[in-house]
Write an enzyme that holds these catalytic residues in place. Structure first.
Site, PDB file in Angstrom:
ATOM      1  N   LYS B 143     -26.688  59.553   3.347  1.00  0.00           N
ATOM      2  CA  LYS B 143     -27.931  59.968   3.005  1.00  0.00           C
ATOM      3  C   LYS B 143     -28.598  60.429   4.030  1.00  0.00           C
ATOM      4  O   LYS B 143     -28.309  59.601   5.170  1.00  0.00           O
ATOM      5  CB  LYS B 143     -28.047  58.106   2.804  1.00  0.00           C
ATOM      6  CG  LYS B 143     -28.990  57.806   2.106  1.00  0.00           C
ATOM      7  CD  LYS B 143     -29.733  56.847   1.887  1.00  0.00           C
ATOM      8  CE  LYS B 143     -30.608  56.465   0.623  1.00  0.00           C
ATOM      9  NZ  LYS B 143     -31.035  55.032   0.413  1.00  0.00           N
ATOM     10  N   SER B 216     -32.099  55.048  -4.306  1.00  0.00           N
ATOM     11  CA  SER B 216     -32.390  56.647  -3.380  1.00  0.00           C
ATOM     12  C   SER B 216     -31.713  57.108  -2.708  1.00  0.00           C
ATOM     13  O   SER B 216     -31.873  57.850  -2.493  1.00  0.00           O
ATOM     14  CB  SER B 216     -33.344  55.884  -2.444  1.00  0.00           C
ATOM     15  OG  SER B 216     -32.858  55.311  -1.975  1.00  0.00           O
ATOM     16  N   SER B 240     -30.907  50.471  -4.798  1.00  0.00           N
ATOM     17  CA  SER B 240     -30.496  52.402  -4.047  1.00  0.00           C
ATOM     18  C   SER B 240     -29.118  52.491  -4.560  1.00  0.00           C
ATOM     19  O   SER B 240     -29.070  53.775  -3.991  1.00  0.00           O
ATOM     20  CB  SER B 240     -31.619  52.746  -3.073  1.00  0.00           C
ATOM     21  OG  SER B 240     -32.954  53.024  -3.227  1.00  0.00           O
TER      22      SER B 240
END
Lengths: 547, 547
Positions: B143, B216, B240
């Site tokens: 990420k 996210s 997320s």
């Protein structure tokens, strides 16, 4: 000076004065007439009052014998039927009443309730032939801020005094394990002094009543040192277990935060989680620390308080390996007073001579900066809450309160500034963790304070304990058996201060005879969550130091 | 609509637009010409793009085979010499380049570096005859907010983009264990949407490109669903990891906070510790979750970050006992969409029919209140920091940012108000813990979201994941194998809303065909620190549900 003058507490406005008078009358009336010490003694007490319980004639030889036991022994005798719970609490209760008259250590005395609890336990034992739990019949004294159902409690101010509607988590667990409650004990205004002067009065050090018994759990330390209790419960967010235990020659451990219960305690900054306190035992033997922490953790306190971490006590077997002990004689900021230096040097020499341990010089990392961070964290609101608590009670600010909230450390933060402060805390912790690992010590042996028990209103340098609170490194203190001795502990004529805190600390030792008789304790620290290693190493180190 | 139109990211002022154009040009140039999909396909993509890697002709059968493996299999083949690390990362890298063109999932593509890393690992393996660690040769996608040394990273805003000077704790550990890095993945503006639209663009759901891949960690989910990675690292502070995995039919676990490393990640509210995120795996098999969490915890991340708790992963053997599963079909606030209800009801029926588990109806406790508390905790500063980050980058506020910081939940706090908020959080946690224990469930099976993958800009009800963040209860999601099907999942004509959030959620399902093809995942939760039990139970539940 009479005891009455020495134990003077915080002052306040007329309403405050009236309320406090009524509280003190209540407390005074709780002490039975049969346990009163002669007025002449109280008018002219000796400097060291620890032997008065034995000489005053108010306790039987049996009661003196019982109160001479540690908790482990008490429990063994009750569990084997040699002693009843009623006899036990009665003995400690009587001795506590005497201790209180000499040191102002109590805030609530309820021996009658303790006896009732003990009767029920004795009944169970007789009926079932077994104990209710690992603390069956053990009288445990409780710091004022830990609610005991139906008893008085406070959060360090007259304005947050209460008759507690319920037990806090710690007393709930102890009660379930079989403990008996009979007294609550004094703590300072704000619960944030390393001494214990509150609206109830000022607690004295039984080894030298001109000195402090420490704080914030200083009622406990005076009481346990007087053997009016063999197991006390304190809490420590800056040194409040280790300081008072060190001042009075006791054993005490501050466990890693979020392992032992703090839920339901009275605190005037609820939700303030920037730096935390943990609860722990204050007692007269090393094994009693393990006993209490082990029993409480085995009771799974995390089922009551989901904020706690499920980590049972695990004391490692270190008998087969060489313990690596870092010795930190001072923290590069403040040089401890001569009695403490003498004890540290003796300990170091003994450890170095032992084949059991490897000794290295431990190098501290920016303790001054760390102390500044935790001092700032204590009161992120610029102490507005403290001022409100004082105002609500009409209570005057004590000198040590004024000091502890003084700038530049104490200041008001908006929430973003509070985040920044916490980030600074985390950065410091991380840098320290790297530093600690590089030195490769199992534990560090260091002073628990910049001297022995402090003279009143002077305990301003907490960094020897508070730095470990900031890092959340568990620590235990233990007595060396040494005491401050003006013949041995003289002023160093060549002293050059490392800075203003050092200069101030040095100035406090101008008259070494002021500290006569003060016990000298040392402190064993390990890194976060290594509570079991602290306990194991403390045993080894104490044995070597005292050999 | 062309893909180019669908993947439009955040807008901004002229300077912003220019900078973003340059970043996108850099990213575009990182994709080799040899891996370009035909313009005609990108102009008229199918709704479901998951089979394009297999049909586009850019990957060899061997590469398709390798990218069809899960991480456990990849590692076994590399460790046994059947596959090289170079072959592996090359295959996943090529597929990632294809995935990115279809879903806008990447923020940095550096296969060349990955190949170099892999070469070194292959060399070691050849030389030493063994692997460097448990993740030897495994390509792991990361990420964007997790720094990889020398690569691009950001904290959800153009203004905090960086070329990272160092690995964060997670990538440092993974690298040491043998992982290979080759891509970083998209996340939303603020990193606080359950979708993933940032200055890099909007990531699409490969099963239905009109839907979101979640957020996210939505770049990860799209990439792993496209098999451009078999192991992704995300973080989860409100859903997320679980949200994006649920939206794309993957496996993912949010471990208990302070167990997996978050140190060194890019975050615009450093020191904000009122509510936390944890890092975890996003992957294509149940066993890969254990693999990753186990390997990371075995590497003792608490030695890097002293804020972490030393709790290795312990997956209990539950084969000899009857698991007690609470089933929560909805949370008494928002009724999930028909595909999710269908899956929950099917799962419940299967579990009830199984002799292996005991099923009870799980009763939620004030999830609406809890969701309000965590929403307030997210931005204690009234989102002033977010506004500053946007302003500094000239970046426009996206609709979901505007929503997530909207009153009444988001407001500025002074430090005492922040303490009060945290006290409210602690009270809620405590009440919930009592409530949880009374129901006596080992785990709870519940929806991970109020529907399947969301339509863009509509994922506003996060409580199915965020409530467990507030409580810090670990949770894993897994695919049921079911997909949204307009023939089966029709609008309930008799629907009566439980409240405005429910009404809004219902309105989103007015046209069931919009969700066609969306995978349906379920979520398994247990109480704090019972991460191992979540994993063990998830296995059992999935097996029964799919039987």
């Amino acid at each position: 000076m009479s005891l009455k003058a020495k134990i003077q507490g915080a002052t306040g406005n007329a309403e405050y004065t009236q309320k406090v008078a009524s509280l003190l009358a209540r407390l005074d009336a709780q002490i039975p007439a049969s346990l009163r010490l002669p007025e002449s003694l109280l008018e002219n007490p000796p400097l060291n009052v620890t032997s008065i319980p034995e000489t005053c004639g108010l306790l039987t030889p049996e009661e003196l014998a019982v109160t001479g036991l540690d908790a482990t022994d008490v429990l063994a005798r009750i569990a084997s039927g040699q002693l009843t719970a009623v006899e036990t609490v009665a003995a400690f209760g009587k001795r506590a009443a005497i201790a209180h008259q000499l040191t102002a250590c109590l805030t609530d005395f309820f021996l009658d309730e303790g006896v009732e609890q003990a009767k029920a336990l004795d009944g169970y034992f007789k009926r079932e032939g077994k104990v209710v739990g690992p603390l069956h019949g053990l009288p445990i004294s409780i710091k004022d801020s830990f609610p005991v159902k139906g008893r008085w409690g406070s959060g360090g101010f007259l304005s947050n005094i209460e008759l507690s509607a319920d037990d806090c988590d710690m007393t709930k667990i102890l009660r379930k394990l079989g403990a008996v409650f009979y007294v609550k004990t004094n703590q300072p205004q704000t619960i944030m002094h390393l001494e214990s002067q509150s609206f109830y009065g000022r607690t004295l050090n039984p080894y030298n009543i001109n000195l402090s018994s420490g704080g914030s759990s200083g009622g406990e330390s005076a009481l346990v040192a007087m053997k009016g209790s063999c197991m006390g419960i304190g809490s420590d967010g800056g040194g409040s277990i280790r300081g008072p235990c060190a001042f009075t020659g006791l054993y005490g451990i501050r466990p890693s935060c979020k392992t032992t219960p703090m839920g339901g305690t009275i605190w005037y900054q609820p939700g303030h989680d920037g730096t935390l306190a943990s609860s722990g035992p204050m007692c007269s033997s090393s094994r009693d620390m393990r006993l209490l922490v082990g029993a409480v953790l085995d009771a799974k306190p995390w089922l009551l308080d989901p904020g706690l971490i499920p980590l049972p006590l695990s004391v490692p077997d270190i008998s087969q390996r060489k313990l690596r002990v870092g010795v930190m004689i001072h923290d590069d900021v403040v040089l401890p007073h001569p009695p403490m230096l003498r004890a540290m040097k003796l300990a170091k020499a003994k450890l170095e001579a032992s084949p059991e341990v490897e000794v290295v010089d431990y190098v501290p990392l920016n303790h001054e900066e760390g102390y500044g961070i935790i001092r700032t964290l204590f009161f992120e609101d610029g102490a507005e809450t403290i001022r409100r608590c004082l105002k609500e009670g009409g209570e005057d600010m004590l000198p040590l309160t004024e000091w502890v909230i003084s700038p530049p450390h104490t200041k008001n933060h908006d929430v973003v500034q509070a985040w920044e402060l916490r980030a600074k805390r985390d950065d410091y912790r991380r840098a320290y963790s790297d530093h600690w690992q590089k030195q490769g010590c199992d534990v560090v042996l260091c002073p628990p304070f910049s001297g022995t028990a402090s003279r009143h209103d002077t305990a301003k340098y907490w960094a020897y304990t508070a730095i470990w609170n900031l890092l959340d490194y568990p620590g235990a203190v233990f007595p060396t058996g040494l005491i401050a001795d003006p013949a041995l502990d003289t002023v160093d004529a060549n002293f050059t201060p490392m800075g203003p805190d050092d200069d101030y600390n040095h100035s406090l030792f101008a008259a070494p005879e002021a500290y006569v008789g003060a016990p000298v304790n040392l402190q064993v620290i390990s890194s976060r969550f290594n509570d079991g290693l602290v306990l194991a190493a403390q045993d080894v180190i104490e044995r070597i130091v005292k050999s």
